[in-house]
Scaffold this motif. Structure first.
Motif, PDB file in Angstrom:
ATOM      1  N   GLN A  66       0.680   4.980  -6.235  1.00  0.00           N
ATOM      2  CA  GLN A  66      -0.006   6.313  -6.587  1.00  0.00           C
ATOM      3  C   GLN A  66       0.636   7.664  -6.706  1.00  0.00           C
ATOM      4  N   ASP A  67       1.557   7.624  -5.738  1.00  0.00           N
ATOM      5  CA  ASP A  67       2.473   9.098  -5.499  1.00  0.00           C
ATOM      6  C   ASP A  67       3.279   8.993  -6.813  1.00  0.00           C
ATOM      7  N   MET A  68       3.895   7.859  -7.234  1.00  0.00           N
ATOM      8  CA  MET A  68       4.962   7.905  -8.409  1.00  0.00           C
ATOM      9  C   MET A  68       3.776   8.308  -9.850  1.00  0.00           C
ATOM     10  N   ALA A  69       2.631   7.988  -9.846  1.00  0.00           N
ATOM     11  CA  ALA A  69       1.981   8.139 -10.956  1.00  0.00           C
ATOM     12  C   ALA A  69       1.433   9.576 -11.024  1.00  0.00           C
ATOM     13  N   ARG A  70       1.066  10.089  -9.808  1.00  0.00           N
ATOM     14  CA  ARG A  70       0.665  11.413  -9.646  1.00  0.00           C
ATOM     15  C   ARG A  70       1.791  12.574 -10.161  1.00  0.00           C
ATOM     16  N   SER A  71       2.975  12.240  -9.440  1.00  0.00           N
ATOM     17  CA  SER A  71       4.002  13.037  -9.790  1.00  0.00           C
ATOM     18  C   SER A  71       4.470  13.407 -11.281  1.00  0.00           C
ATOM     19  N   ALA A  72       4.441  15.089 -11.274  1.00  0.00           N
ATOM     20  CA  ALA A  72       4.804  15.356 -12.784  1.00  0.00           C
ATOM     21  C   ALA A  72       6.665  15.484 -12.968  1.00  0.00           C
ATOM     22  N   SER A  73       7.177  15.110 -11.993  1.00  0.00           N
ATOM     23  CA  SER A  73       8.472  15.664 -11.717  1.00  0.00           C
ATOM     24  C   SER A  73       9.211  14.192 -11.974  1.00  0.00           C
ATOM     25  N   ALA A  74      10.193  14.249 -12.850  1.00  0.00           N
ATOM     26  CA  ALA A  74      10.988  12.840 -13.218  1.00  0.00           C
ATOM     27  C   ALA A  74      11.738  12.661 -12.266  1.00  0.00           C
ATOM     28  N   SER A  75      12.454  13.784 -11.444  1.00  0.00           N
ATOM     29  CA  SER A  75      13.164  13.402 -10.250  1.00  0.00           C
ATOM     30  C   SER A  75      12.571  12.900  -9.193  1.00  0.00           C
ATOM     31  N   LYS A  76      11.352  13.494  -8.932  1.00  0.00           N
ATOM     32  CA  LYS A  76      10.479  13.094  -7.646  1.00  0.00           C
ATOM     33  C   LYS A  76      10.075  11.531  -8.050  1.00  0.00           C
ATOM     34  N   LYS A  77       9.710  11.328  -9.158  1.00  0.00           N
ATOM     35  CA  LYS A  77       9.355   9.770  -9.484  1.00  0.00           C
ATOM     36  C   LYS A  77      10.460   8.813  -9.162  1.00  0.00           C
ATOM     37  N   ALA A  78      11.804   9.103  -9.776  1.00  0.00           N
ATOM     38  CA  ALA A  78      12.944   8.513  -9.372  1.00  0.00           C
ATOM     39  C   ALA A  78      13.259   8.294  -8.024  1.00  0.00           C
ATOM     40  N   GLU A  79      12.987   9.390  -7.134  1.00  0.00           N
ATOM     41  CA  GLU A  79      13.176   9.267  -5.699  1.00  0.00           C
ATOM     42  C   GLU A  79      12.354   8.159  -5.158  1.00  0.00           C
ATOM     43  N   LEU A  80      10.850   8.416  -5.513  1.00  0.00           N
ATOM     44  CA  LEU A  80      10.084   7.396  -5.021  1.00  0.00           C
ATOM     45  C   LEU A  80       9.994   6.108  -5.208  1.00  0.00           C
ATOM     46  N   ALA A  81      10.288   5.976  -6.656  1.00  0.00           N
ATOM     47  CA  ALA A  81      10.728   4.470  -7.100  1.00  0.00           C
ATOM     48  C   ALA A  81      11.978   3.852  -6.168  1.00  0.00           C
ATOM     49  N   ALA A  82      13.042   4.573  -5.928  1.00  0.00           N
ATOM     50  CA  ALA A  82      14.109   4.127  -5.179  1.00  0.00           C
ATOM     51  C   ALA A  82      13.528   3.730  -4.045  1.00  0.00           C
ATOM     52  N   GLN A  83      12.731   4.650  -3.074  1.00  0.00           N
ATOM     53  CA  GLN A  83      12.090   4.342  -1.668  1.00  0.00           C
ATOM     54  C   GLN A  83      11.339   2.821  -1.927  1.00  0.00           C
ATOM     55  N   ARG A  84      10.649   2.951  -2.882  1.00  0.00           N
ATOM     56  CA  ARG A  84       9.587   1.724  -3.020  1.00  0.00           C
ATOM     57  C   ARG A  84      10.637   0.472  -3.170  1.00  0.00           C
ATOM     58  N   ILE A  85      11.801   0.547  -3.982  1.00  0.00           N
ATOM     59  CA  ILE A  85      12.735  -0.605  -4.089  1.00  0.00           C
ATOM     60  C   ILE A  85      13.125  -1.146  -2.680  1.00  0.00           C
ATOM     61  N   PHE A  86      13.432  -0.170  -1.821  1.00  0.00           N
ATOM     62  CA  PHE A  86      14.136  -0.494  -0.404  1.00  0.00           C
ATOM     63  C   PHE A  86      13.200  -0.873   0.365  1.00  0.00           C
ATOM     64  N   GLU A  87      11.747  -0.351   0.162  1.00  0.00           N
ATOM     65  CA  GLU A  87      10.389  -0.893   1.163  1.00  0.00           C
ATOM     66  C   GLU A  87      10.213  -2.340   0.687  1.00  0.00           C
ATOM     67  N   LEU A  88      10.437  -2.696  -0.596  1.00  0.00           N
ATOM     68  CA  LEU A  88      10.245  -4.165  -1.001  1.00  0.00           C
ATOM     69  C   LEU A  88      11.248  -5.022  -0.484  1.00  0.00           C
ATOM     70  N   ARG A  89      12.634  -4.602  -0.392  1.00  0.00           N
ATOM     71  CA  ARG A  89      13.576  -5.419   0.296  1.00  0.00           C
ATOM     72  C   ARG A  89      13.350  -5.615   1.553  1.00  0.00           C
ATOM     73  N   GLU A  90      13.013  -4.513   2.380  1.00  0.00           N
ATOM     74  CA  GLU A  90      12.679  -4.847   3.646  1.00  0.00           C
ATOM     75  C   GLU A  90      11.548  -5.740   4.168  1.00  0.00           C
ATOM     76  N   THR A  91      10.502  -5.649   3.185  1.00  0.00           N
ATOM     77  CA  THR A  91       9.382  -6.479   3.558  1.00  0.00           C
ATOM     78  C   THR A  91       9.750  -7.837   3.059  1.00  0.00           C
ATOM     79  N   ARG A  92      10.708  -8.052   2.206  1.00  0.00           N
ATOM     80  CA  ARG A  92      11.034  -9.651   1.897  1.00  0.00           C
ATOM     81  C   ARG A  92      11.934 -10.119   2.933  1.00  0.00           C
ATOM     82  N   SER A  93      12.859  -9.036   3.509  1.00  0.00           N
ATOM     83  CA  SER A  93      13.654  -9.618   5.035  1.00  0.00           C
ATOM     84  C   SER A  93      12.729  -9.957   5.973  1.00  0.00           C
ATOM     85  N   ASP A  94      11.477  -9.175   6.063  1.00  0.00           N
ATOM     86  CA  ASP A  94      10.755  -9.366   7.330  1.00  0.00           C
ATOM     87  C   ASP A  94      10.101 -10.666   7.227  1.00  0.00           C
TER      88      ASP A  94
END
Length: 364
Positions: free
Chosen positions: A160-188
């Motif tokens: 939702q945060d990615m969808a609401r953000s109007a800044s491409a830079s912020k969206k990219a930052e949130l997308a990268a954070q989400r990638i690391f979260e997914l990797r951590e979830t898989r590792s757990d």
């Protein structure tokens, strides 16, 4: 001798012959056909199957941030298409030559018969076998695999945060954070440290597959997407008795695939046809050409040629093949096939009309 079709009323028995690789018919030399059988010697043609791979690249939404957030140095930065000719299969085939109809005249009271293809090309005399052939593997087209951005996991990956953000830079930052979260979830999950682990192995695999699909979708937003599809087209070529050099038979376009030869939107795919040997009549002991036997069973003594396909200055495929058009027609004494003590059988090459195997029927 050449057949005069209008002078013959041929009433023959037609039966399917399952032993032949193609649809065939059996013609019996009998009283109703005046013990004569009419057939058509073939020309040699070629079916050329062209296989090409078409590649596409498209940049992701966040390609400008790929290095900063994910350390990706080779992200796709612009749309690109390319094409490559990956395979060529050359398949000879017999084509009924309407200028070469022949009448084989057998002795009265004979039981000789011929097996013919559906278009009247001879396959055998006194045999249901026909020539043994091995069909080459013909390439098949393949559609491109779906992009990681096209599946339902791509929608799940967008928070939702990615969808609401109007800044491409912020969206990219949130997308990268989400990638690391997914990797951590898989590792757990794999290490057994997840707070709510899947109930069983099957459920675990479903969860892991979904996590991987979400990560692939988000990564594609940075790295871009690559897709490949395969197209296949058939081009036919019927040579005459002359050589051919660099004949354009089709063209390859990165956008449209394999296109017609006269469409200048693609690079040429060319054919060369080089004569290696011409067929000649048998020679008598005196060194003179033998004469055609009366009422003889006509067959071809083919020549040989090399046919090759090139693209981009490289020879992709070539084959040395017998070619009917480069040969001559000769005949066998029809008495061979009606001898009461030892009648013979004959197997033809259906692509050239050549006599492949002449043997006593008892030897089959």
């Amino acid at each position: 001798m050449k057949a005069k079709i209008l002078a013959i009323t041929a009433i023959v028995a037609l039966t399917p012959q399952m032993a032949c690789a193609q649809n065939s018919q059996r013609l019996n030399a009998g009283k109703t056909s005046e013990y004569g059988l009419v057939y058509t010697l073939p020309l040699t043609g070629f079916d050329i199957y062209l296989e090409a791979r078409l590649d596409e690249e498209h940049p992701g939404e966040f390609y400008n941030y790929a290095r900063r957030h994910l350390g990706i140095n080779n992200a796709v930065t612009k749309d690109a298409v390319s094409a490559e000719l990956t395979d060529v299969v050359i398949v000879p085939r017999g084509i009924a030559d309407t200028e070469n109809k022949w009448l084989a005249q057998f002795k009265n009271g004979t039981s000789a018969f011929m097996t013919l293809s559906a278009d009247n090309i001879p396959l055998a005399i006194n045999s249901d076998k026909g020539a043994e052939t091995t069909a080459p593997a013909i390439p098949a087209p393949k559609e491109a695999a779906p992009s990681p951005l096209e599946g339902p996991a791509a929608r799940q990956a967008v928070t939702q945060d990615m969808a609401r953000s109007a800044s491409a830079s912020k969206k990219a930052e949130l997308a990268a954070q989400r990638i690391f979260e997914l990797r951590e979830t898989r590792s757990d999950i794999l290490s057994g440290q997840a707070d709510n682990p899947p109930a069983d192995g099957k459920a675990m695999q479903l969860v892991l597959d979904n996590l991987a699909a979400q990560e692939a979708a988000l990564t594609a937003m940075f790295a871009g997407t690559h897709s490949s599809r395969t197209v296949v087209e058939k081009v036919s070529f019927i040579p005459d008795s002359a050589e051919v050099s660099a004949k354009t038979i089709a063209r390859l376009s990165a956008v449209d695939g394999i296109i017609e030869a006269d469409n200048l939107a693609g690079a040429p795919i060319s054919l060369d046809f080089r004569i290696l040997e011409t067929g000649t009549l048998p020679i008598t002991e005196k060194g003179e050409p033998k004469t055609f036997p009366k009422g003889g069973v006509a067959y071809r003594i083919p020549g040989r040629a090399e046919i090759s396909i090139s693209y981009g200055g490289k020879k992709i495929a070539s084959a040395e093949v017998p070619v009917a058009q480069l040969g001559v027609v000769f005949g066998l004494n029809p008495a061979l096939f009606t001898d009461k003590k030892e009648p013979y059988s004959l197997i033809f090459d259906p692509t050239t009309g050549a006599a492949l195997e002449l043997a006593p029927m008892a030897a089959e």
